[in-house]
Scaffold this active site. Structure first.
Site, mmCIF file in Angstrom:
data_model
loop_
_atom_site.group_PDB
_atom_site.id
_atom_site.type_symbol
_atom_site.label_atom_id
_atom_site.label_comp_id
_atom_site.label_asym_id
_atom_site.label_seq_id
_atom_site.Cartn_x
_atom_site.Cartn_y
_atom_site.Cartn_z
ATOM 1 N N PRO A 5 0.798 -1.226 0.000
ATOM 2 C CA PRO A 5 0.000 0.000 0.000
ATOM 3 C C PRO A 5 0.832 1.278 0.000
ATOM 4 O O PRO A 5 1.870 1.349 0.657
ATOM 5 C CB PRO A 5 -0.824 -0.105 1.288
ATOM 6 C CG PRO A 5 -0.085 -1.061 2.143
ATOM 7 C CD PRO A 5 0.568 -2.032 1.208
ATOM 8 N N ASN A 6 0.355 2.228 -0.761
ATOM 9 C CA ASN A 6 0.909 3.578 -0.870
ATOM 10 C C ASN A 6 2.193 3.652 -1.679
ATOM 11 O O ASN A 6 2.683 4.750 -1.961
ATOM 12 C CB ASN A 6 1.123 4.210 0.520
ATOM 13 C CG ASN A 6 -0.170 4.331 1.292
ATOM 14 O OD1 ASN A 6 -1.140 4.886 0.762
ATOM 15 N ND2 ASN A 6 -0.234 3.789 2.493
ATOM 16 N N ARG A 32 5.373 10.976 -2.482
ATOM 17 C CA ARG A 32 4.981 10.772 -1.091
ATOM 18 C C ARG A 32 6.196 10.908 -0.183
ATOM 19 O O ARG A 32 7.186 10.179 -0.359
ATOM 20 C CB ARG A 32 4.412 9.359 -0.965
ATOM 21 C CG ARG A 32 4.220 8.854 0.442
ATOM 22 C CD ARG A 32 4.069 7.332 0.435
ATOM 23 N NE ARG A 32 3.814 6.828 1.765
ATOM 24 C CZ ARG A 32 4.091 5.581 2.154
ATOM 25 N NH1 ARG A 32 4.629 4.734 1.305
ATOM 26 N NH2 ARG A 32 3.852 5.197 3.375
ATOM 27 N N TYR A 45 11.173 8.686 1.402
ATOM 28 C CA TYR A 45 11.118 7.631 0.389
ATOM 29 C C TYR A 45 11.808 7.998 -0.928
ATOM 30 O O TYR A 45 11.917 7.159 -1.819
ATOM 31 C CB TYR A 45 9.658 7.246 0.125
ATOM 32 C CG TYR A 45 8.973 6.698 1.364
ATOM 33 C CD1 TYR A 45 9.450 5.543 1.986
ATOM 34 C CD2 TYR A 45 7.873 7.338 1.929
ATOM 35 C CE1 TYR A 45 8.849 5.042 3.125
ATOM 36 C CE2 TYR A 45 7.257 6.845 3.073
ATOM 37 C CZ TYR A 45 7.756 5.701 3.662
ATOM 38 O OH TYR A 45 7.164 5.199 4.799
ATOM 39 N N ASN A 73 7.997 -5.508 -0.725
ATOM 40 C CA ASN A 73 7.911 -4.416 0.236
ATOM 41 C C ASN A 73 6.443 -4.347 0.647
ATOM 42 O O ASN A 73 5.619 -3.809 -0.087
ATOM 43 C CB ASN A 73 8.361 -3.091 -0.384
ATOM 44 C CG ASN A 73 8.307 -1.962 0.640
ATOM 45 O OD1 ASN A 73 7.719 -2.101 1.715
ATOM 46 N ND2 ASN A 73 8.913 -0.823 0.306
ATOM 47 N N ALA A 118 3.022 -0.692 4.989
ATOM 48 C CA ALA A 118 2.499 -0.680 6.360
ATOM 49 C C ALA A 118 1.979 -2.044 6.797
ATOM 50 O O ALA A 118 1.939 -2.345 8.001
ATOM 51 C CB ALA A 118 1.393 0.361 6.472
ATOM 52 N N HIS A 143 3.759 -4.397 9.332
ATOM 53 C CA HIS A 143 3.645 -4.228 10.778
ATOM 54 C C HIS A 143 2.330 -4.766 11.339
ATOM 55 O O HIS A 143 2.135 -4.765 12.554
ATOM 56 C CB HIS A 143 3.781 -2.737 11.133
ATOM 57 C CG HIS A 143 4.869 -2.049 10.357
ATOM 58 N ND1 HIS A 143 6.180 -2.449 10.417
ATOM 59 C CD2 HIS A 143 4.839 -1.010 9.479
ATOM 60 C CE1 HIS A 143 6.909 -1.679 9.618
ATOM 61 N NE2 HIS A 143 6.116 -0.802 9.036
ATOM 62 N N GLU A 175 12.491 -9.406 2.034
ATOM 63 C CA GLU A 175 11.677 -8.245 2.439
ATOM 64 C C GLU A 175 12.530 -6.986 2.301
ATOM 65 O O GLU A 175 13.672 -6.955 2.777
ATOM 66 C CB GLU A 175 11.255 -8.427 3.906
ATOM 67 C CG GLU A 175 10.477 -7.257 4.490
ATOM 68 C CD GLU A 175 10.183 -7.459 5.980
ATOM 69 O OE1 GLU A 175 10.555 -8.527 6.542
ATOM 70 O OE2 GLU A 175 9.608 -6.536 6.580
ATOM 71 N N HIS A 211 12.576 -2.644 2.581
ATOM 72 C CA HIS A 211 11.994 -1.355 2.940
ATOM 73 C C HIS A 211 12.918 -0.263 2.444
ATOM 74 O O HIS A 211 14.144 -0.346 2.642
ATOM 75 C CB HIS A 211 11.811 -1.224 4.458
ATOM 76 C CG HIS A 211 10.894 -2.263 5.008
ATOM 77 N ND1 HIS A 211 9.525 -2.168 4.895
ATOM 78 C CD2 HIS A 211 11.144 -3.430 5.630
ATOM 79 C CE1 HIS A 211 8.978 -3.244 5.435
ATOM 80 N NE2 HIS A 211 9.938 -4.030 5.887
ATOM 81 N N LEU A 212 12.338 0.756 1.851
ATOM 82 C CA LEU A 212 13.140 1.891 1.384
ATOM 83 C C LEU A 212 13.765 2.628 2.555
ATOM 84 O O LEU A 212 14.938 2.989 2.529
ATOM 85 C CB LEU A 212 12.250 2.848 0.577
ATOM 86 C CG LEU A 212 11.758 2.286 -0.765
ATOM 87 C CD1 LEU A 212 10.478 2.975 -1.181
ATOM 88 C CD2 LEU A 212 12.837 2.432 -1.820
ATOM 89 N N ARG A 266 12.738 4.866 12.787
ATOM 90 C CA ARG A 266 11.529 5.690 12.678
ATOM 91 C C ARG A 266 10.640 5.474 13.905
ATOM 92 O O ARG A 266 11.141 5.213 14.983
ATOM 93 C CB ARG A 266 10.826 5.374 11.349
ATOM 94 C CG ARG A 266 11.748 5.636 10.138
ATOM 95 C CD ARG A 266 11.060 5.360 8.837
ATOM 96 N NE ARG A 266 9.880 6.231 8.669
ATOM 97 C CZ ARG A 266 8.932 6.038 7.759
ATOM 98 N NH1 ARG A 266 9.020 5.000 6.930
ATOM 99 N NH2 ARG A 266 7.914 6.861 7.665
#
Ligand code: DQA
Length: 147
Positions: free
Chosen positions: A11-12, A19, A24, A75, A78, A81, A99, A101-102, A108
């Site tokens: 998502p996103n 964004r 990102y 990726n 969200a 999590h 897996e 993640h950027l 974070r």
């Protein structure tokens, strides 16, 4: 038959390039897919790329990788999590899965520090931006050698 790597973005990630560029970056999803496709080709793989904003769509994409998939680069955004369903799908198809993640999810908000996916992933790359996806393809290509 050419082996296929499945690239699955959650998502996103369709908003990449616009964004939260400070987190990102400015690479769009289309540019990212083209980069990953080129890296896959270097290692003799075809690429099937899917992006979905829906948990079930991601589960379906993971299941689809069973048909001829050599491995998965994912990726989950969200859903990393929150999603036991995505975790179980990856475990269920039993394909080597990296897996990505950027951003560095450990640098974070605290809620990003746990990923349900990590425990069923072959490896995790986080915080390296788009190059993380390329490293993931390279890792899949050499999996026989890295133990
Ligand atoms: C992300 C990190 C997640 O926490 C976030 O929800 C995303 C993107 C990353 O690539 O850094 O959507 O997976």
């Amino acid at each position: 038959m050419q082996r296929t790597i499945f690239l699955i973005n959650g998502p996103n990630l369709n908003l990449l390039g616009t964004r939260k560029v400070e987190v990102y970056g400015t690479t769009t999803l289309a540019e990212l897919v083209a980069m990953v496709e080129a890296e896959a080709a270097l290692h003799g793989f075809a690429l099937t790329a899917v992006q979905s904003n829906h948990e079930g769509g991601l589960v379906d994409a993971i299941h689809a990788a069973r048909a001829g998939g050599f491995g998965i680069v994912i990726n989950p955004g969200a859903y990393s999590h929150t999603s036991v369903a995505i975790r179980d799908a990856i475990e269920g198809v039993a394909l080597p899965t990296i897996e990505v993640h950027l951003s560095n999810i450990y640098a974070r908000e605290p809620f990003r520090r746990h990923s349900f996916v990590s425990e069923v992933a072959r490896g995790v790359i986080t915080g390296l931006g788009p190059v993380g996806y390329l490293l993931a393809v390279r890792a899949l290509a050499t999996l026989g050698d890295v133990r």
